[in-house]
Design an enzyme around this catalytic site. Sequence first.
Site, PDB file in Angstrom:
ATOM      1  CB  VAL A 161      -5.815   2.134  -0.073  1.00  0.00           C
ATOM      2  CG1 VAL A 161      -5.057   3.195  -0.630  1.00  0.00           C
ATOM      3  CG2 VAL A 161      -5.601   0.985   0.572  1.00  0.00           C
TER       4      VAL A 161
ATOM      5  CB  ALA B 294       1.481  19.893  -5.979  1.00  0.00           C
TER       6      ALA B 294
ATOM      7  CD  GLU C 234       7.185   4.948  -3.853  1.00  0.00           C
ATOM      8  OE1 GLU C 234       7.996   5.805  -4.515  1.00  0.00           O
ATOM      9  OE2 GLU C 234       7.641   3.822  -3.139  1.00  0.00           O
TER      10      GLU C 234
ATOM     11  CE  LYS D 128       3.097  -5.868  -1.209  1.00  0.00           C
ATOM     12  NZ  LYS D 128       2.682  -6.132  -0.076  1.00  0.00           N
TER      13      LYS D 128
ATOM     14  N   GLY E 146      -2.143  -0.504   5.069  1.00  0.00           N
ATOM     15  CA  GLY E 146      -3.035   0.307   6.009  1.00  0.00           C
ATOM     16  C   GLY E 146      -3.495   1.748   5.232  1.00  0.00           C
TER      17      GLY E 146
HETATM   18  N1  HSE Z   1      -1.472  -8.185   2.129  1.00  0.00           N
HETATM   19  C1  HSE Z   1      -0.290  -7.180   2.289  1.00  0.00           C
HETATM   20  C2  HSE Z   1       0.517  -7.692   3.305  1.00  0.00           C
HETATM   21  C3  HSE Z   1      -0.623  -5.591   2.157  1.00  0.00           C
HETATM   22  O1  HSE Z   1       0.034  -8.272   4.249  1.00  0.00           O
HETATM   23  O2  HSE Z   1       1.405  -6.958   3.557  1.00  0.00           O
HETATM   24  C4  HSE Z   1      -1.025  -5.280   0.826  1.00  0.00           C
HETATM   25  O3  HSE Z   1       0.134  -5.299  -0.034  1.00  0.00           O
END
Ligand code: HSE
Length: 438
Positions: free
Chosen positions: A14, A33, A129, A205, A302
């Site tokens: 990332v 920005a 985010e 999440k 990704g």
């Molecule tokens: N490991 C997570 C997924 C991605 O498979 O969606 C990162 O949060």
Amino acid sequence: MKPINVGLLGIGTVGGGVWTVLLRNEEEIQRRAGRAIRITTVADKDLERARRVTAGKARLTVDAFEVVRDPDIDIVVELIGGTTVAKALILAAIAAGKHVVTANKALLATHGNEIFAAAQGKDVMVAFEAAVAGGIPIIKALREGLTANRIEWIAGIINGTSNFILSEMRDKGLAFGEVLREAQARGYAEADPTFDIEGIDAAHKLTILSAIAFGIPMQFDKAYTEGISGLTREDIRYAEQLGYRIKLVGITKKTAEGIELRVHPTLIPARRLIANVEGVMNAVLVHGDAVGSTLYYGAGAGAFPTASSVVADLVDVTRLHTADPEHRVPHLAFQPDRLVATRILPMEEVTTSYYLRMQVLDRPGVLADITRIFADLSISIEAVVQREPAEGEDQVDLILLTHQTREKHINAAIERIEALPVVSGKITRIRIEELGKN
Ligand code: HSE
């Protein structure tokens, strides 16, 4: 205006994506920005890797603490992950008066309350985010775009690895273990895939989404988490025959008694758009009282999709850097002194519908014995399907779909049915969500 100086902690997948996107879109980002955003320092334990990516355009160090204390750094981007060193670094950055951008869902779900309180005390922002659903701007949508609404519920496919596994199991009729090995070979699943397949990553999440949706503190410890490792291809096939898809769904819902916060395999009607989210993609369905249902879809992981969210946060923080803290969007959408610790419902008190599969003897009176148990517990049956017994066998698969009932009633029914001599083995129970209006 003077450029904003960023310290990047971690230049792996990332971090490398963030570096590339910031450079590639430098001119447009600056126009948006209002000033240049440049990564001046990178901390990574693999200096060789950092050198390769940055090609001499940033100062490199192995000491991330040096970066968070550097007076020339305005914003710290934490992409190290984990809940120990990352926590210490973020708290140190906040203490040094720096804004923080992070993609660290595990850290925010478990220590977010402490981190946001510290940020509040120092008038700095912590933007996140990228922590939920990778490139989908779901935090922005919930916190700002939907701010007029009373959010009623959210249902999300927010773990790409498990969605890939379930998609492959359905498409190719493969068993869980076979697909998991394929996912690992393709690099989707970690060598230790526990967080992804057991619903823990999705629960991190969901905890963040729930806090923002309902104005409650992060309460990951109260989330109910059940993964996909116990699912069989038979259940996926039966679900399909009944008009459903099985997905690992994170659901948070506000009810009169409290808030539901749960991640588990779920039957969703195949006609719903979200049921057709396949492979590693993510989707979040949000139902607000004014807007109705809105669906957000995109890549949940990704390098570049996640970088898209990290850089968006960098732009946001850059724009608001000099603004009066009172005018910033609160971390959890609600003013910090207006968060309410609404009760999270234990799973036994959740109301939903159920798919139950059991192995029974194919003989008169068996169905009557089973349905009597449901009647005694006031559970209404929606459908019953009995599969043909295999040649020479007297055991059959019996599948029941129930109407909505409390989980504790289903638990009681399962216990009593499993005790019947005509029923063999354990009952498979999968929850059903219609994801319609209510
Ligand atoms: N490991 C997570 C997924 C991605 O498979 O969606 C990162 O949060």
